[in-house]
Write a protein that holds these residues in place. Structure first.
Motif, PDB file in Angstrom:
ATOM      1  N   HIS A 151      -1.285  13.710  12.522  1.00 45.07           N
ATOM      2  CA  HIS A 151      -1.720  13.288  12.185  1.00 45.07           C
ATOM      3  C   HIS A 151      -1.463  11.558  11.771  1.00 45.07           C
ATOM      4  CE1 HIS A 151      -4.476  16.644  11.754  1.00 45.07           C
ATOM      5  NE2 HIS A 151      -4.547  16.149  11.357  1.00 45.07           N
ATOM      6  N   TYR A 152      -0.023  10.720  11.489  1.00 44.42           N
ATOM      7  CA  TYR A 152       0.405   9.735  11.310  1.00 44.42           C
ATOM      8  C   TYR A 152       1.542   8.567  11.682  1.00 44.42           C
ATOM      9  CZ  TYR A 152      -1.919  10.968   6.672  1.00 44.42           C
ATOM     10  OH  TYR A 152      -2.570  11.157   5.439  1.00 44.42           O
ATOM     11  N   ARG A 177       5.593  -1.101  -2.899  1.00 42.95           N
ATOM     12  CA  ARG A 177       6.029   0.731  -1.918  1.00 42.95           C
ATOM     13  C   ARG A 177       7.356  -0.920  -2.279  1.00 42.95           C
ATOM     14  NH1 ARG A 177       6.723   3.365   3.111  1.00 42.95           N
ATOM     15  NH2 ARG A 177       9.134   4.039   2.937  1.00 42.95           N
ATOM     16  N   ARG A 200       2.857   6.063   5.644  1.00 40.86           N
ATOM     17  CA  ARG A 200       1.707   5.648   6.288  1.00 40.86           C
ATOM     18  C   ARG A 200       1.315   6.918   5.221  1.00 40.86           C
ATOM     19  NH1 ARG A 200       3.652   5.831  11.558  1.00 40.86           N
ATOM     20  NH2 ARG A 200       3.144   3.092  12.012  1.00 40.86           N
ATOM     21  N   LEU A 201       1.247   8.255   5.448  1.00 37.21           N
ATOM     22  CA  LEU A 201       0.461   9.309   4.366  1.00 37.21           C
ATOM     23  C   LEU A 201       0.588   9.085   3.018  1.00 37.21           C
ATOM     24  CD1 LEU A 201       1.094  12.915   4.662  1.00 37.21           C
ATOM     25  CD2 LEU A 201       1.238  12.031   2.677  1.00 37.21           C
ATOM     26  N   ALA A 219       1.138   5.467   1.907  1.00 39.76           N
ATOM     27  CA  ALA A 219      -0.190   4.805   1.878  1.00 39.76           C
ATOM     28  C   ALA A 219      -1.547   5.356   1.976  1.00 39.76           C
ATOM     29  CB  ALA A 219       0.088   3.727   2.795  1.00 39.76           C
ATOM     30  N   ASP A 220      -1.900   6.409   2.134  1.00 36.99           N
ATOM     31  CA  ASP A 220      -2.738   6.518   1.941  1.00 36.99           C
ATOM     32  C   ASP A 220      -3.204   7.684   0.526  1.00 36.99           C
ATOM     33  OD1 ASP A 220      -4.068   5.498   4.454  1.00 36.99           O
ATOM     34  OD2 ASP A 220      -3.684   8.307   5.638  1.00 36.99           O
ATOM     35  N   HIS A 221      -2.226   7.442   0.140  1.00 35.05           N
ATOM     36  CA  HIS A 221      -2.102   7.937  -1.652  1.00 35.05           C
ATOM     37  C   HIS A 221      -2.159   7.458  -2.133  1.00 35.05           C
ATOM     38  CE1 HIS A 221      -3.306  12.712  -0.468  1.00 35.05           C
ATOM     39  NE2 HIS A 221      -2.530  12.329   1.041  1.00 35.05           N
ATOM     40  N   PRO A 268      -2.814   3.912  -2.515  1.00 34.89           N
ATOM     41  CA  PRO A 268      -2.697   2.653  -1.698  1.00 34.89           C
ATOM     42  C   PRO A 268      -2.415   1.052  -2.533  1.00 34.89           C
ATOM     43  CG  PRO A 268      -4.921   4.034  -1.763  1.00 34.89           C
ATOM     44  CD  PRO A 268      -3.749   4.856  -2.900  1.00 34.89           C
TER      45      PRO A 268
END
Length: 353
Positions: free
Chosen positions: A209-210, A285, A274-275, A277-279, A281
């Motif tokens: 998925h990522y 970082r 990326r995961l 960043a999805d959770h 946002p």
């Protein structure tokens, strides 16, 4: 609460600015004009506070290039990728939220580490992170919080550690944070997203998925210096971890055999990013790897070390003349340092005065 009021609540110089601008009401009674002026004043104040917060964090930056103007004095371009994100937290009167993929599991190489569990290296690193959050609170009353996104499950099969080792390491890290007494550090793990404890299925889901294709990562490594440096750093970790654990294999052979795993680690690391960043946002970082001065990630140095790539989970602490630094275990022992135990567990090395 509007933006100006949030800043005014947390910062005395915001109060002074409000007092100055509020006198305009007598001369300019139009609410729209006043709101606009107050909004601009609040934005200026928030920008200044956000800049101070970033400069606190930047004092501990881990950079690929450690010399030059930006290393000593971060320029506006250094601040730009992060400034608006930090400012939003300031305007909202909330703790500034950072995320840090880190604290996966101890390296299995006993040439580098004392044992499989956290020791003084992790204690110093976690204490440092809490201290940064406390320091932020001096300029922004709500302070900061750091979510440690442990990537032990992401890489355990590649680095050759058991799932039980990852579990025990994570439990001890949480225990250290609880002992510190701070409230600014929390945790996020891959297993937080799944009900069943099928760790291989979790990794497959992450990649499906990522992740990018390995071919894309190979090409970027070939053509772009920062990505080549990351590949070389990860390859070095793998070779160091495997040296002495594969009898009969030369270092050059280990290096050749580890290249595909290095690419796979980068693939999963990017997928994990990326995961995250999805959770999260809105979060800022952080990274344990050295970064470019103008990067969208802030590389952060968790402990003193002469090696920009060394981390607490790939090393041991050496205490010398009341100073602590990270070294490989074999280096500490070669210097004649004494292994120190605390509460019956190996903690760190000490050199006699």
């Amino acid at each position: 609460m509007n933006a100006h009021a949030a800043v005014r609540r947390n910062h005395s110089h915001g109060k002074r600015e409000l007092a100055r601008t509020s006198s305009i009401r007598l001369a300019a009674p139009e609410d729209g004009v006043l709101d606009e002026m107050l909004g601009r004043a609040g934005d200026v104040i928030a920008t200044g506070i956000a800049t101070e917060i970033l400069r606190i964090v930047f004092r501990h930056r881990r950079l690929r290039q450690t010399t030059g103007g930006c290393a000593a004095n971060p320029c506006p371009t250094c601040l730009a990728p992060h400034l608006e994100s930090v400012k939003r937290f300031v305007l909202a009167g909330e703790p500034v939220h950072f995320v840090l993929p880190a604290f996966p599991v101890k390296s299995p190489s006993r040439r580098k580490t004392i044992g499989p569990l956290p020791d003084l290296a992790e204690e110093l690193a976690l204490s440092f992170l809490q201290s940064v959050c406390d320091e932020v609170a001096h300029v922004h009353r709500p302070g900061a919080k750091i979510t440690i996104c442990s990537d032990g499950r992401v890489f355990s099969d590649i680095v050759g550690v058991t799932e039980e080792a990852v579990t025990r390491y994570g439990a001890e890290i949480a225990s250290i944070v609880a002992t510190l007494g701070g409230c600014s550090l929390d945790f996020f793990n891959l297993e937080d997203l799944f009900e069943a404890e099928d760790f291989e299925a979790m990794r497959v889901h992450l990649v499906e998925h990522y992740a990018e294709p390995i071919e894309v990562i190979r090409e970027r490594t070939r053509t772009e210096d920062p990505h080549r440096a990351l590949f070389c750093g990860i390859l070095r970790f793998l070779v160091e971890d495997r040296t002495g654990q594969a009898p009969g294999k030369t270092r050059s052979r280990l290096q050749k055999d580890s290249k595909s795993d290095a690419y796979q680690m980068i693939q999963r690391s990017n997928a994990w990013s990326r995961l995250i960043a999805d959770h999260f946002p809105d979060a800022v970082r952080l990274s344990i790897h050295p970064q470019e001065a103008h990067s969208e990630k802030i590389g952060i140095r968790l402990c003193q070390t002469s090696d920009a790539w060394l981390t607490p989970w790939h090393s041991a602490v050496l205490k010398s003349q009341e100073r602590f630094r990270l070294v490989h275990r074999e280096e500490a022992e070669a210097l004649g340092a004494r292994l120190v135990y605390r509460s019956g567990h190996p903690s760190h090395y000490e050199l006699a005065a």
